[in-house]
Design a protein around this motif. Structure first.
Motif, PDB file in Angstrom:
ATOM      1  N   ARG A 153      -1.877 -11.241 -12.651  1.00 51.75           N
ATOM      2  CA  ARG A 153      -1.035 -10.944 -13.806  1.00 51.75           C
ATOM      3  C   ARG A 153      -1.872 -10.380 -14.962  1.00 51.75           C
ATOM      4  N   MET A 156      -3.188  -6.785 -14.027  1.00 53.41           N
ATOM      5  CA  MET A 156      -2.174  -5.748 -14.120  1.00 53.41           C
ATOM      6  C   MET A 156      -1.849  -5.429 -15.572  1.00 53.41           C
ATOM      7  N   CYS A 172       3.561   3.182 -11.229  1.00 51.18           N
ATOM      8  CA  CYS A 172       4.223   2.769  -9.993  1.00 51.18           C
ATOM      9  C   CYS A 172       3.183   2.306  -8.976  1.00 51.18           C
ATOM     10  N   VAL A 175       4.395  -1.004  -2.114  1.00 50.29           N
ATOM     11  CA  VAL A 175       4.317  -2.336  -1.525  1.00 50.29           C
ATOM     12  C   VAL A 175       4.925  -2.282  -0.130  1.00 50.29           C
ATOM     13  N   TYR A 186       5.269  -8.608  -8.461  1.00 49.20           N
ATOM     14  CA  TYR A 186       5.574  -7.465  -9.314  1.00 49.20           C
ATOM     15  C   TYR A 186       6.867  -7.668 -10.087  1.00 49.20           C
ATOM     16  N   ARG A 187       7.852  -8.274  -9.463  1.00 47.85           N
ATOM     17  CA  ARG A 187       9.093  -8.561 -10.188  1.00 47.85           C
ATOM     18  C   ARG A 187       8.812  -9.487 -11.372  1.00 47.85           C
ATOM     19  N   PHE A 191       8.039  -5.411 -13.177  1.00 40.45           N
ATOM     20  CA  PHE A 191       8.274  -4.175 -12.448  1.00 40.45           C
ATOM     21  C   PHE A 191       9.655  -4.219 -11.791  1.00 40.45           C
ATOM     22  N   VAL A 206       7.565  -0.030  -6.617  1.00 39.69           N
ATOM     23  CA  VAL A 206       7.881  -0.794  -7.812  1.00 39.69           C
ATOM     24  C   VAL A 206       7.306  -0.036  -8.996  1.00 39.69           C
ATOM     25  N   LYS A 208       7.145   0.482 -13.592  1.00 45.00           N
ATOM     26  CA  LYS A 208       7.354  -0.031 -14.955  1.00 45.00           C
ATOM     27  C   LYS A 208       7.109   1.099 -15.931  1.00 45.00           C
TER      28      LYS A 208
END
Length: 218
Positions: A153, A156, A172, A175, A186-187, A191, A206, A208
Motif C-alpha cells: 500500500r 503504490m 493502470c 492483473v 488494488y480495490r 483502483f 485496474v 486510478k
C-alpha cells in the motif's frame, strides 16, 4: 533509502546490480503471484521481459524493496506507456529475440518457457484506447516475507505520487484473473476494474486517475 517501511524493510532505487534480484523476484511471483520456478525452464527469462527493462529504460521509476534478508520486492513504473513500449521495440527486444529461438505457433508443443519465447518473437505493444485516460503503468511484486506489512500500500502510494508529480493523469496495472489477492489489494488501494470490450481478456486491468483531466471521469 527512499522510504522506510519499518522492521528492517525499505524502498530504494534499483540499479544495474539488482538485475539478478529483479529476475529472481519476478520468477518467485511469476505464477499469478506464486512461485513459477517449477514451470519455467529458463529462470532469467521472466525478468528479462517483465522487470529488468524498467531499470534500464525507466530507471527513475524502478525501485527495490529490501528487507533484513535482502531484496524481497520491486516497484516499477513507466510514466508514458506508449513511449516505453516504443523503446522496448527499438532498444530491448532485438537482443531478446537474438537470445531465444521462436518455438513456433503450435502451443500444444510448447514446453517450459516456450510461451514466453513465443511472446518475445510475437509481441503486442498496442495500447487499447480504453487506457487513454491512464497513460502510465506499473508493476509491484513482493515475496512472502514482505507481505502483510502494509508495504504494498505504501509503495503504490509512493509511485502514484511520483507519477502525478511528473504530470501523469492516470495509472493502470495488469492483473491475472486468478490472482484474487492482488485484485482485492488494488480495490482497497482505490483502483477500479476497467470494463471495456476493447480490452484483451487475458488479464484484468485496474486503474486510478491521478490528476484532473478535462472531460475524463474519475
Amino acid at each position: 533509502m527512499i522510504l522506510d517501511f519499518g522492521d528492517g524493510f525499505f524502498l530504494r532505487q534499483a540499479t544495474v546490480a539488482d538485475h539478478a534480484a529483479l529476475a529472481m523476484i519476478c520468477l518467485k511471483t511469476g505464477d499469478a503471484g506464486k512461485d513459477a520456478t517449477g514451470r519455467e525452464d529458463d529462470p532469467d527469462l521472466l525478468g528479462l521481459v517483465y522487470t529488468i527493462p524498467y531499470q534500464v529504460l525507466e530507471p527513475d521509476l524502478a525501485f527495490i524493496v529490501d528487507g533484513p534478508a535482502g531484496a524481497c520486492g520491486y516497484l516499477l513504473g513507466a510514466a508514458d506507456t506508449n513511449s516505453f513500449n516504443a523503446r522496448l521495440v527499438s532498444q530491448w527486444y532485438p537482443d531478446l529475440e537474438a537470445r531465444v529461438a521462436d518455438p513456433g505457433p503450435d502451443s500444444s508443443r510448447w514446453r517450459g518457457s516456450d510461451w514466453l519465447r513465443h511472446k518475445i518473437h510475437h509481441p503486442d505493444f498496442a495500447v487499447p484506447q480504453a487506457l487513454a485516460a491512464y497513460p502510465s503503468h506499473g508493476h509491484i511484486d513482493l515475496l512472502p516475507q514482505a507481505r502483510g506489512k502494509g508495504i504494498g500500500r505504501q509503495a503504490m502510494a509512493f509511485l502514484e505520487q511520483r507519477l502525478a508529480a511528473s504530470g501523469s493523469t492516470g495509472l493502470c496495472l495488469e492483473v491475472m484473473p486468478q490472482n484474487v489477492h492482488a485484485l482485492n489489494f488494488y480495490r482497497t488501494a482505490g483502483f477500479k476494474v476497467l470494463q471495456d470490450v476493447g480490452l484483451p481478456n487475458r488479464c484484468i486491468y485496474v486503474a486510478k486517475q491521478l490528476g484532473f483531466a478535462p472531460g475524463v471521469a474519475g
